[in-house]
Design a protein around this motif. Sequence first.
Motif, PDB file in Angstrom:
ATOM      1  N   VAL A 175       0.852  -0.975  -0.176  1.00 33.26           N
ATOM      2  CA  VAL A 175       0.083  -0.328  -0.079  1.00 33.26           C
ATOM      3  C   VAL A 175       0.817   1.500   0.091  1.00 33.26           C
ATOM      4  CG1 VAL A 175      -2.023  -0.896   1.075  1.00 33.26           C
ATOM      5  CG2 VAL A 175      -0.800   0.042   2.165  1.00 33.26           C
ATOM      6  N   GLY A 176       1.940   0.515   0.907  1.00 35.47           N
ATOM      7  CA  GLY A 176       3.093   2.509   0.808  1.00 35.47           C
ATOM      8  C   GLY A 176       3.416   3.050  -0.564  1.00 35.47           C
ATOM      9  N   HIS A 177       3.215   1.664  -1.348  1.00 33.49           N
ATOM     10  CA  HIS A 177       3.595   2.465  -3.300  1.00 33.49           C
ATOM     11  C   HIS A 177       2.413   3.195  -4.050  1.00 33.49           C
ATOM     12  CE1 HIS A 177       6.944   0.269  -2.460  1.00 33.49           C
ATOM     13  NE2 HIS A 177       7.569   0.616  -3.174  1.00 33.49           N
ATOM     14  N   VAL A 178       1.364   2.359  -3.545  1.00 32.52           N
ATOM     15  CA  VAL A 178       0.022   2.681  -3.937  1.00 32.52           C
ATOM     16  C   VAL A 178      -0.091   4.063  -4.177  1.00 32.52           C
ATOM     17  CG1 VAL A 178      -2.714   2.936  -3.750  1.00 32.52           C
ATOM     18  CG2 VAL A 178      -1.167   1.087  -2.627  1.00 32.52           C
ATOM     19  N   ARG A 179       0.094   5.283  -3.386  1.00 34.69           N
ATOM     20  CA  ARG A 179      -0.613   6.292  -3.174  1.00 34.69           C
ATOM     21  C   ARG A 179      -0.303   7.410  -4.708  1.00 34.69           C
ATOM     22  NH1 ARG A 179      -1.353  10.092   1.859  1.00 34.69           N
ATOM     23  NH2 ARG A 179      -2.210  10.560   0.203  1.00 34.69           N
TER      24      ARG A 179
ATOM     25  N   ASP B 177      -7.758   4.083  12.641  1.00 29.99           N
ATOM     26  CA  ASP B 177      -7.454   3.496  14.146  1.00 29.99           C
ATOM     27  C   ASP B 177      -6.210   5.103  14.298  1.00 29.99           C
ATOM     28  OD1 ASP B 177      -5.037   3.185  13.030  1.00 29.99           O
ATOM     29  OD2 ASP B 177      -5.645   0.938  14.349  1.00 29.99           O
ATOM     30  N   GLY B 178      -5.860   5.798  13.171  1.00 30.94           N
ATOM     31  CA  GLY B 178      -4.858   6.645  12.877  1.00 30.94           C
ATOM     32  C   GLY B 178      -3.279   6.266  13.102  1.00 30.94           C
ATOM     33  N   ARG B 179      -3.889   4.711  12.723  1.00 31.03           N
ATOM     34  CA  ARG B 179      -1.497   4.029  13.320  1.00 31.03           C
ATOM     35  C   ARG B 179      -1.731   3.835  11.655  1.00 31.03           C
ATOM     36  NH1 ARG B 179      -1.908   0.690  18.569  1.00 31.03           N
ATOM     37  NH2 ARG B 179       0.128   0.922  17.622  1.00 31.03           N
ATOM     38  N   PRO B 180      -0.218   3.167  11.236  1.00 28.42           N
ATOM     39  CA  PRO B 180      -0.627   3.451  10.651  1.00 28.42           C
ATOM     40  C   PRO B 180      -1.019   1.921   9.602  1.00 28.42           C
ATOM     41  CG  PRO B 180       2.277   2.966  11.383  1.00 28.42           C
ATOM     42  CD  PRO B 180       1.132   3.663  12.173  1.00 28.42           C
ATOM     43  N   PHE B 181      -1.153   1.275   8.518  1.00 31.98           N
ATOM     44  CA  PHE B 181      -2.326   0.717   7.351  1.00 31.98           C
ATOM     45  C   PHE B 181      -1.868  -1.040   7.289  1.00 31.98           C
ATOM     46  CE2 PHE B 181      -5.234  -0.255   4.196  1.00 31.98           C
ATOM     47  CZ  PHE B 181      -5.938  -0.840   4.727  1.00 31.98           C
ATOM     48  N   LYS B 182      -1.705  -1.932   8.627  1.00 33.71           N
ATOM     49  CA  LYS B 182      -1.529  -2.586   8.161  1.00 33.71           C
ATOM     50  C   LYS B 182      -2.586  -3.973   8.333  1.00 33.71           C
ATOM     51  CE  LYS B 182       3.079  -1.546   9.410  1.00 33.71           C
ATOM     52  NZ  LYS B 182       3.669  -2.279   9.081  1.00 33.71           N
ATOM     53  N   THR B 183      -1.908  -4.830   8.259  1.00 35.15           N
ATOM     54  CA  THR B 183      -3.114  -6.279   8.332  1.00 35.15           C
ATOM     55  C   THR B 183      -3.224  -6.633  10.177  1.00 35.15           C
ATOM     56  OG1 THR B 183      -1.570  -7.191   8.578  1.00 35.15           O
ATOM     57  CG2 THR B 183      -1.940  -7.231   6.560  1.00 35.15           C
ATOM     58  N   ARG B 184      -4.278  -7.527  10.477  1.00 33.55           N
ATOM     59  CA  ARG B 184      -4.310  -7.512  11.441  1.00 33.55           C
ATOM     60  C   ARG B 184      -2.911  -8.405  12.275  1.00 33.55           C
ATOM     61  NH1 ARG B 184      -9.724  -9.923   9.718  1.00 33.55           N
ATOM     62  NH2 ARG B 184     -10.890  -7.948   9.715  1.00 33.55           N
ATOM     63  N   SER B 185      -2.348  -9.235  11.608  1.00 35.63           N
ATOM     64  CA  SER B 185      -1.574  -9.073  12.239  1.00 35.63           C
ATOM     65  C   SER B 185      -0.557  -8.569  12.120  1.00 35.63           C
ATOM     66  CB  SER B 185      -1.257 -11.006  12.123  1.00 35.63           C
ATOM     67  OG  SER B 185      -0.784 -10.490  10.487  1.00 35.63           O
ATOM     68  N   GLY B 186      -0.411  -7.277  11.937  1.00 34.19           N
ATOM     69  CA  GLY B 186       0.455  -6.445  12.115  1.00 34.19           C
ATOM     70  C   GLY B 186       1.372  -6.026  11.227  1.00 34.19           C
ATOM     71  N   GLY B 187       1.406  -7.457   9.559  1.00 34.29           N
ATOM     72  CA  GLY B 187       2.323  -6.868   8.176  1.00 34.29           C
ATOM     73  C   GLY B 187       1.972  -5.811   7.638  1.00 34.29           C
ATOM     74  N   THR B 188       2.326  -5.314   7.001  1.00 37.64           N
ATOM     75  CA  THR B 188       1.555  -4.809   5.521  1.00 37.64           C
ATOM     76  C   THR B 188       0.890  -5.672   4.798  1.00 37.64           C
ATOM     77  OG1 THR B 188       4.174  -5.212   4.458  1.00 37.64           O
ATOM     78  CG2 THR B 188       4.122  -3.714   5.275  1.00 37.64           C
ATOM     79  N   ILE B 189       0.394  -4.716   4.301  1.00 36.43           N
ATOM     80  CA  ILE B 189      -1.144  -5.092   3.485  1.00 36.43           C
ATOM     81  C   ILE B 189      -0.950  -5.570   1.985  1.00 36.43           C
ATOM     82  CG2 ILE B 189      -3.649  -4.422   2.878  1.00 36.43           C
ATOM     83  CD1 ILE B 189      -4.100  -3.849   5.173  1.00 36.43           C
TER      84      ILE B 189
ATOM     85  N   LEU C 269      -0.858  -4.766  -1.805  1.00 41.16           N
ATOM     86  CA  LEU C 269      -1.795  -4.380  -2.866  1.00 41.16           C
ATOM     87  C   LEU C 269      -3.157  -5.129  -3.489  1.00 41.16           C
ATOM     88  CD1 LEU C 269      -2.431  -1.608  -3.847  1.00 41.16           C
ATOM     89  CD2 LEU C 269      -0.925  -1.809  -5.952  1.00 41.16           C
ATOM     90  N   SER C 270      -2.587  -6.530  -3.870  1.00 35.62           N
ATOM     91  CA  SER C 270      -3.059  -7.271  -4.658  1.00 35.62           C
ATOM     92  C   SER C 270      -4.839  -7.697  -3.905  1.00 35.62           C
ATOM     93  CB  SER C 270      -3.202  -8.761  -5.387  1.00 35.62           C
ATOM     94  OG  SER C 270      -2.019  -8.994  -4.596  1.00 35.62           O
ATOM     95  N   ASP C 271      -4.156  -7.920  -2.339  1.00 38.35           N
ATOM     96  CA  ASP C 271      -5.285  -8.662  -1.254  1.00 38.35           C
ATOM     97  C   ASP C 271      -6.257  -7.375  -1.003  1.00 38.35           C
ATOM     98  OD1 ASP C 271      -4.075 -10.783  -1.343  1.00 38.35           O
ATOM     99  OD2 ASP C 271      -3.333 -10.411   0.738  1.00 38.35           O
ATOM    100  N   LEU C 272      -5.846  -6.560  -1.316  1.00 41.13           N
ATOM    101  CA  LEU C 272      -6.497  -4.629  -0.790  1.00 41.13           C
ATOM    102  C   LEU C 272      -7.786  -4.698  -1.702  1.00 41.13           C
ATOM    103  CD1 LEU C 272      -6.200  -2.467   0.999  1.00 41.13           C
ATOM    104  CD2 LEU C 272      -5.639  -1.317  -1.223  1.00 41.13           C
ATOM    105  N   LEU C 273      -7.411  -4.394  -3.629  1.00 39.71           N
ATOM    106  CA  LEU C 273      -7.635  -5.329  -4.181  1.00 39.71           C
ATOM    107  C   LEU C 273      -8.709  -5.829  -5.032  1.00 39.71           C
ATOM    108  CD1 LEU C 273      -5.183  -3.724  -7.235  1.00 39.71           C
ATOM    109  CD2 LEU C 273      -6.687  -1.888  -6.047  1.00 39.71           C
ATOM    110  N   ASP C 274      -8.943  -6.924  -3.650  1.00 40.09           N
ATOM    111  CA  ASP C 274      -9.420  -7.395  -4.198  1.00 40.09           C
ATOM    112  C   ASP C 274     -10.753  -7.674  -3.062  1.00 40.09           C
ATOM    113  OD1 ASP C 274      -8.186 -10.123  -5.144  1.00 40.09           O
ATOM    114  OD2 ASP C 274      -7.086 -10.733  -3.604  1.00 40.09           O
ATOM    115  N   GLU C 275     -10.178  -6.949  -1.892  1.00 42.42           N
ATOM    116  CA  GLU C 275     -11.667  -6.874  -1.118  1.00 42.42           C
ATOM    117  C   GLU C 275     -12.208  -5.676  -1.401  1.00 42.42           C
ATOM    118  OE1 GLU C 275      -9.987  -6.471   3.486  1.00 42.42           O
ATOM    119  OE2 GLU C 275     -12.045  -5.352   3.141  1.00 42.42           O
ATOM    120  N   ALA C 276     -11.120  -4.836  -2.448  1.00 44.67           N
ATOM    121  CA  ALA C 276     -12.411  -3.092  -3.111  1.00 44.67           C
ATOM    122  C   ALA C 276     -13.319  -3.821  -3.431  1.00 44.67           C
ATOM    123  CB  ALA C 276     -11.492  -2.404  -3.183  1.00 44.67           C
ATOM    124  N   VAL C 277     -12.582  -5.182  -4.426  1.00 39.15           N
ATOM    125  CA  VAL C 277     -14.003  -5.495  -5.344  1.00 39.15           C
ATOM    126  C   VAL C 277     -15.000  -6.686  -4.702  1.00 39.15           C
ATOM    127  CG1 VAL C 277     -14.304  -6.702  -7.617  1.00 39.15           C
ATOM    128  CG2 VAL C 277     -12.203  -5.800  -7.569  1.00 39.15           C
TER     129      VAL C 277
END
Length: 577
Positions: free
Chosen positions: A130-134, A376-388, A390-398
Amino acid sequence: MNIQALLSEKVSQAMIAVGAPADCEPMVRQSARVQFGDYQANGIMAVAKKLGQQPRQLAERVVQHLDLNGIASKVEIAGPGFINIFLAPEWLAQQAEAALASPRLGVAPVDAQTIVIDYSAPNVAKEMHVGHVRSTIIGDAAARTLEFLGHHVIRANHVGDWGTQFGMLIAYLEKQQREHHEEIALADLEAFYREAKKTYDEDEAFAERARSYVVKLQGGDEYCRTMWKKLVDITMTQNQKVYDRLNVTLTRDDVMGESLYNDMLPGIVADLKAKGLAVESEGATVVFLDEFKNKEGEPMGVIVQKKDGGYLYTTTDIACAKYRYEQLHADRVLYYIDSRQHQHLMQAWTIVRKAGYVPESVPLEHHMFGMMLGKDGRPFKTRSGGTIKLSDLLDEAVERATALVSEKNPEMDADELRKLANIVGIGAVKYADLSKSRTTDYIFDWDNMLAFEGNTAPYMQYAYTRVLSVFRKAGIDENALLEGTIQLNDEREAQLAARLLQFEETITLVARDGTPHVMCAYLYDLAGLFSGFYEHCPILSAEDAAVRQSRLKLALLTARTLKQGLDTLGIETVERM
Ligand code: ARG
């Protein structure tokens, strides 16, 4: 038609005619309130002060010389010396006709420049996150915008494809190839990198080999080059899938990774030394910059070559700027990189300017942006604290968009639904990012971005289909030539027309400042004005045939402007939803 530019020109002519200096600033802006007209010139006060004159009197003399014949229906002096300009409905109607007749919506061609845009820039053997998304999304909107205006845009994907980590990565790819069968091993780049690092830390023989591969790779060894190239290819093939999904215009041809500048680096360091800019310091080669201070308040030392002979990220960015000017003939360079790299860029560019590699007349611009934060205003992470990913993020969006769209269209067939959900879901993620002022951190919130109200992709996409539905209902092909002329009798019609004609000044601003959120705000406002117009000015049920045609034409110009505006942002539209 750039109304703001036209009026600025006219007001400044009048100001000069009454004695203002040739470079006076008329400061013509869109008026904040309807009672102040369509535009307001605020530059009189400053000039009056300079000339030692009474602002209101000066304003009166300016107005006497102001030639807005045919353009304005009324010009008024307000407050201490503001000039309020009310555009003439007949003139607006003419301009709207011209915009409708033009494939570019009446936007005048610009003096074309060669503009390099540095964006996306993921790293090899690392998944884009997600850091590269913007960078990817905003940079692509800037590229589309500048291209629409007629500039020659060069997309530069400054991929992180060089560095000491490649010894380790090559050694690990080799191990994988021996143990497994080729490509499958790299399906998950993030895991690949992690495992490589782990092996490097735990296995001394492996680490030894990795180190020897770095040296070999730098020396141009063929085996290591081939393995390196494989890593780059696999990474970029995966990233290309993401670009295509995102409707981002980057292709493999746009890859200009860090390694592209390798051959330039020794020459640059030698040149910096010869120019007296770089000096030896504790074995390394360093440029001391007065412009930056270290903790002790002394000039900051920027290393351009390490003790062991290696070069740095900064050295590469110095070479890169030089290359973009000398080889790509850039007139302007835009960098979409997160704000944490600001100091790095400023240091590199200070050296670039001092060494005379890029003249001051060629701007190097850092268009920075903040982080993507969770709710929550904290860096955007997965529930387990890993980086999200992008492909998973887009899957969820769709997935979320599918639920949203099927609720609205229960009888839509599966194929169309899938297509629509994709356009809405991906559009929502992109638009949410684009619509925020770029410099701030931004809170990623599914509910907000997928709402049908507010400044969101679904709202904008829906607004577009609503305009088109007028034509569908009437059985009119919106691409066929519409009879009749635009006439602006109602105030709402005139307001809508004026806003439509502000497309050019909006896009000009976005191009100048590299700020797509300005286009989002404009389109959102336009959609709102259309709603008001639609409610109060019946189109298909208008009694007078000429009025009906005129309103249809305004609706058509609205549809085209929304579509074109969304297109410069990389947001797709559909005909119905
Ligand atoms: N690859 C870098 C990163 O992921 C970004 C590169 C940006 N461009 C540049 N010219 N430095 O942080």
